[in-house]
Design an enzyme around this catalytic site. Structure first.
Site, PDB file in Angstrom:
ATOM      1  N   ASN A  14      -9.962   0.325   0.328  1.00 43.13           N
ATOM      2  CA  ASN A  14      -8.501   0.341   0.305  1.00 43.13           C
ATOM      3  C   ASN A  14      -8.035  -0.214  -1.044  1.00 43.13           C
ATOM      4  OD1 ASN A  14      -5.772  -0.198   0.581  1.00 43.13           O
ATOM      5  ND2 ASN A  14      -5.952  -1.036   2.653  1.00 43.13           N
ATOM      6  N   CYS A  16       0.813  -1.226   0.000  1.00 45.38           N
ATOM      7  CA  CYS A  16       0.000   0.000   0.000  1.00 45.38           C
ATOM      8  C   CYS A  16       0.845   1.274   0.000  1.00 45.38           C
ATOM      9  CB  CYS A  16      -0.958   0.005   1.187  1.00 45.38           C
ATOM     10  SG  CYS A  16      -2.079  -1.404   1.173  1.00 45.38           S
ATOM     11  N   HIS A  72      -2.913   7.154   3.164  1.00 45.55           N
ATOM     12  CA  HIS A  72      -3.392   5.901   2.585  1.00 45.55           C
ATOM     13  C   HIS A  72      -4.817   5.636   3.094  1.00 45.55           C
ATOM     14  CE1 HIS A  72      -3.870   1.854   1.423  1.00 45.55           C
ATOM     15  NE2 HIS A  72      -3.613   1.323   2.602  1.00 45.55           N
TER      16      HIS A  72
HETATM   17  O1  UT7 Z   1      -3.046  -1.017   4.312  1.00 45.42           O
HETATM   18  C1  UT7 Z   1      -3.307  -1.565   5.555  1.00 45.42           C
HETATM   19  C2  UT7 Z   1      -4.432  -2.548   5.343  1.00 45.42           C
HETATM   20  N1  UT7 Z   1      -4.997  -3.073   6.524  1.00 45.42           N
HETATM   21  C3  UT7 Z   1      -5.834  -2.394   7.318  1.00 45.42           C
HETATM   22  O2  UT7 Z   1      -6.113  -1.241   7.168  1.00 45.42           O
HETATM   23  C4  UT7 Z   1      -6.448  -3.204   8.434  1.00 45.42           C
HETATM   24  C5  UT7 Z   1      -6.669  -2.415   9.656  1.00 45.42           C
HETATM   25  N2  UT7 Z   1      -7.601  -3.088  10.509  1.00 45.42           N
HETATM   26  C6  UT7 Z   1      -8.942  -2.956  10.375  1.00 45.42           C
HETATM   27  O3  UT7 Z   1      -9.397  -2.253   9.503  1.00 45.42           O
HETATM   28  C7  UT7 Z   1      -9.807  -3.653  11.370  1.00 45.42           C
HETATM   29  O4  UT7 Z   1      -8.986  -4.377  12.267  1.00 45.42           O
HETATM   30  C8  UT7 Z   1     -10.868  -4.593  10.755  1.00 45.42           C
HETATM   31  C9  UT7 Z   1     -11.937  -3.766  10.066  1.00 45.42           C
HETATM   32  C10 UT7 Z   1     -10.219  -5.541   9.763  1.00 45.42           C
HETATM   33  C11 UT7 Z   1     -11.534  -5.393  11.853  1.00 45.42           C
HETATM   34  O5  UT7 Z   1     -12.099  -4.521  12.822  1.00 45.42           O
HETATM   35  P1  UT7 Z   1     -11.793  -4.712  14.372  1.00 45.42           P
HETATM   36  O6  UT7 Z   1     -12.596  -3.714  15.075  1.00 45.42           O
HETATM   37  O7  UT7 Z   1     -10.305  -4.689  14.568  1.00 45.42           O
HETATM   38  O8  UT7 Z   1     -12.380  -6.145  14.645  1.00 45.42           O
HETATM   39  P2  UT7 Z   1     -11.657  -7.471  15.173  1.00 45.42           P
HETATM   40  O9  UT7 Z   1     -10.739  -8.019  14.125  1.00 45.42           O
HETATM   41  O10 UT7 Z   1     -11.074  -7.201  16.533  1.00 45.42           O
HETATM   42  O11 UT7 Z   1     -12.885  -8.409  15.321  1.00 45.42           O
HETATM   43  C12 UT7 Z   1     -13.981  -8.121  16.200  1.00 45.42           C
HETATM   44  C13 UT7 Z   1     -15.102  -9.096  15.930  1.00 45.42           C
HETATM   45  C14 UT7 Z   1     -14.644 -10.546  15.840  1.00 45.42           C
HETATM   46  O12 UT7 Z   1     -15.625 -11.360  16.451  1.00 45.42           O
HETATM   47  P3  UT7 Z   1     -15.432 -11.927  17.943  1.00 45.42           P
HETATM   48  O13 UT7 Z   1     -14.148 -12.696  17.918  1.00 45.42           O
HETATM   49  O14 UT7 Z   1     -15.390 -10.713  18.811  1.00 45.42           O
HETATM   50  O15 UT7 Z   1     -16.644 -12.770  18.106  1.00 45.42           O
HETATM   51  C15 UT7 Z   1     -14.611 -10.815  14.369  1.00 45.42           C
HETATM   52  O16 UT7 Z   1     -14.797 -12.181  14.074  1.00 45.42           O
HETATM   53  O17 UT7 Z   1     -15.708  -8.814  14.660  1.00 45.42           O
HETATM   54  C16 UT7 Z   1     -15.782 -10.011  13.900  1.00 45.42           C
HETATM   55  N3  UT7 Z   1     -15.709  -9.669  12.464  1.00 45.42           N
HETATM   56  C17 UT7 Z   1     -16.795  -9.363  11.746  1.00 45.42           C
HETATM   57  N4  UT7 Z   1     -18.090  -9.300  12.048  1.00 45.42           N
HETATM   58  C18 UT7 Z   1     -18.949  -8.962  11.087  1.00 45.42           C
HETATM   59  C19 UT7 Z   1     -14.611  -9.559  11.680  1.00 45.42           C
HETATM   60  N5  UT7 Z   1     -14.965  -9.220  10.432  1.00 45.42           N
HETATM   61  C20 UT7 Z   1     -16.318  -9.080  10.446  1.00 45.42           C
HETATM   62  C21 UT7 Z   1     -17.257  -8.732   9.468  1.00 45.42           C
HETATM   63  N6  UT7 Z   1     -18.566  -8.675   9.827  1.00 45.42           N
HETATM   64  N7  UT7 Z   1     -16.909  -8.432   8.199  1.00 45.42           N
END
Ligand code: UT7
Length: 322
Positions: free
Chosen positions: A279, A113, A249
Site C-alpha cells: 500500500n 490514500c 487503491h
Molecule cells: O488504505 C487503507 C489502509 N488500511 C488497510 O488496508 C487495512 C485493512 N486491514 C487489513 O489489511 C487487515 O485488517 C490486517 C492485514 C491489518 C490484519 O488482518 P486481520 O485478518 O484483520 O487480522 P486481525 O487484526 O483481526 O488480527 C488477527 C490476529 C491477531 O492475533 P490474536 O489477537 O487473534 O491472537 C493479531 O495480533 O493476527 C495477529 N496479527 C499478526 N500475526 C502475525 C496481526 N498482525 C500480524 C502479523 N503477523 N503481522
C-alpha cells in the site's frame, strides 16, 4: 464541451526492497501470514534522504516523456500526499521548481490514500471549466517514514512510491465523471495522532506513527469501494460489464478480491499490484495505472474505473475513457 484526457502516465518505486522474509527478522510474524492476510510479498522503501518530491519528480518526468511534452507545457500541478518534504511549502511547488515550469497554480491535496483521486477530480474540474489546459496530477508518499516498524499490524502493509498522469483538455471524454466523499467520524480507525498544531506528544510512545484498527478499516473499505463503484456507474447509465479495467487503491489483496466479488467483476479485469507494491497510499492508484499502461493491458479507448479509499475516511472514484 471540454473534457480532460490522460495523455501520459509515469511512476517511480525506490530501489530498496523489503521482503516478508526481512520482516520475519524484525517482528513476530511469518511470511505466510503476511501473504495470506494481505497479499503483499515485498514493498519498496525510500532510501535515507530520498523524499516525496524526489519520487514525484521521477514519476512526473516519465509521464511527461510518455505524453511527448516538456515541463513548460504544464500550466498547473496538483499533488496528493500525506508525507510532504516540508510543513511548507507544498511538494507541488518544490516539484514545479525542479521541473522549471513557473507561474501556474501548484498545490498539495491531503486525503491520505485517496489523495491521487482527489487531485485528479480537482484537475478535471479546472480543465472542464477552461481554467487549465494541461495539468500534472501526482500521487506520492514516503509512507514508511510514519510507520512504526515494531508494529506488526501496520508495518507489513505499506511501501513508498509515486505515480503521475498528465491531463489535457480535449473535446471528447476523457474523464466521464468523478466523485469524492469523506466521513470524519472514522478519524481514529486510521490516523497519526500527532501534528503541527496539536503538537507531538513526546510522553506517548509512537505518537507520530500510523495507528490503525485494521479489521474495522477493512470492513468499511470493502463496503465503500463497492458502493462508490455502483453509484458512479449507475449515474452514467453503465454497469460493471462496461468497465474494461478497475484500478482500486492497492490496500490489501483481500480488499480487492472482496470488492471484485461484491461487484461481480472478474479479478482478471482488476489491476492488482499489491504483491510487489504493497500500500503506497496516494501513489497506489497512479502506480498501478502506469504499470498496466506500460505492460499493454490498458489500451487507448478502454473504460477505466479508478477508486481511492483512505484515512479520514476519504474516498473517491473516477470513470474515464483512456
Ligand atoms: O488504505 C487503507 C489502509 N488500511 C488497510 O488496508 C487495512 C485493512 N486491514 C487489513 O489489511 C487487515 O485488517 C490486517 C492485514 C491489518 C490484519 O488482518 P486481520 O485478518 O484483520 O487480522 P486481525 O487484526 O483481526 O488480527 C488477527 C490476529 C491477531 O492475533 P490474536 O489477537 O487473534 O491472537 C493479531 O495480533 O493476527 C495477529 N496479527 C499478526 N500475526 C502475525 C496481526 N498482525 C500480524 C502479523 N503477523 N503481522
Amino acid at each position: 464541451m471540454n473534457y480532460a484526457r490522460i495523455v501520459g502516465t509515469g511512476s517511480y518505486l525506490p530501489e530498496k526492497v523489503v521482503s516478508n522474509a526481512d520482516l520475519e527478522q524484525m517482528i513476530e510474524t511469518t511470511a505466510d501470514w503476511i501473504i495470506e492476510r494481505t497479499g503483499v510479498e515485498e514493498r519498496h522503501v525510500a532510501a535515507p534522504g530520498e523524499t516525496t518530491a524526489d519520487m514525484a519528480e521521477q514519476a512526473a518526468r516519465r509521464a511527461l516523456e510518455a505524453a511527448g511534452l516538456e515541463p513548460g507545457d504544464i500550466d498547473m500541478i496538483v499533488l496528493g500526499t500525506t508525507t510532504p518534504d516540508h510543513v511548507f511549502p507544498s511538494v507541488a511547488t518544490v516539484l514545479q521548481h525542479r521541473l522549471g515550469c513557473y507561474g501556474g497554480p501548484a498545490f498539495d491535496v491531503q486525503a491520505v490514500c485517496t489523495g491521487f483521486v482527489y487531485a485528479l477530480d480537482i484537475a478535471n474540474r479546472f480543465i472542464r471549466t477552461g481554467a487549465a489546459r494541461r495539468v500534472l496530477v501526482v500521487g506520492a508518499d514516503t509512507f514508511t517514514r510514519i510507520i512504526d516498524w515494531t508494529d506488526r499490524g501496520t508495518c507489513i502493509l505499506f511501501g513508498d512510491g509515486a505515480g503521475a498522469v498528465i491531463l489535457e483538455q480535449t473535446d471528447q471524454p476523457g474523464i466521464i465523471d468523478s466523485r469524492l466523499g469523506a466521513d470524519g467520524r472514522y478519524k481514529e480507525l486510521l490516523w497519526v495522532p500527532a501534528g503541527v498544531s496539536s503538537g507531538y506528544d513526546r510522553t506517548r510512545e509512537n505518537a507520530a506513527f500510523v495507528e490503525m484498527r485494521g479489521s474495522e478499516v477493512f470492513k468499511v473499505a470493502v463496503t465503500t469501494l463497492k458502493d462508490i463503484a455502483e453509484q458512479i456507474l449507475s449515474a452514467n447509465q453503465m454497469t460493471v460489464a462496461d468497465v474494461d479495467w478497475m484500478i482500486p487503491h492497492q490496500a490489501n489483496r483481500r480488499i480487492l478480491t472482496a470488492t471484485a466479488k461484491r461487484l461481480g467483476l472478474p479479478m482478471e479485469r482488476m489491476i492488482d499490484c499489491v504483491r510487489t507494491h504493497a500500500n503506497t497510499s496516494a501513489a497506489s492508484v497512479p502506480l498501478a495505472l502506469d504499470v498496466a499502461v506500460r505492460d499493454g493491458r490498458i489500451q487507448r479507448g478502454d473504460t477505466l474505473l479508478l477508486e481511492g479509499f483512505g484515512g479520514g475516511f476519504t474516498w473517491g472514484a473516477a470513470l474515464l475513457k483512456y
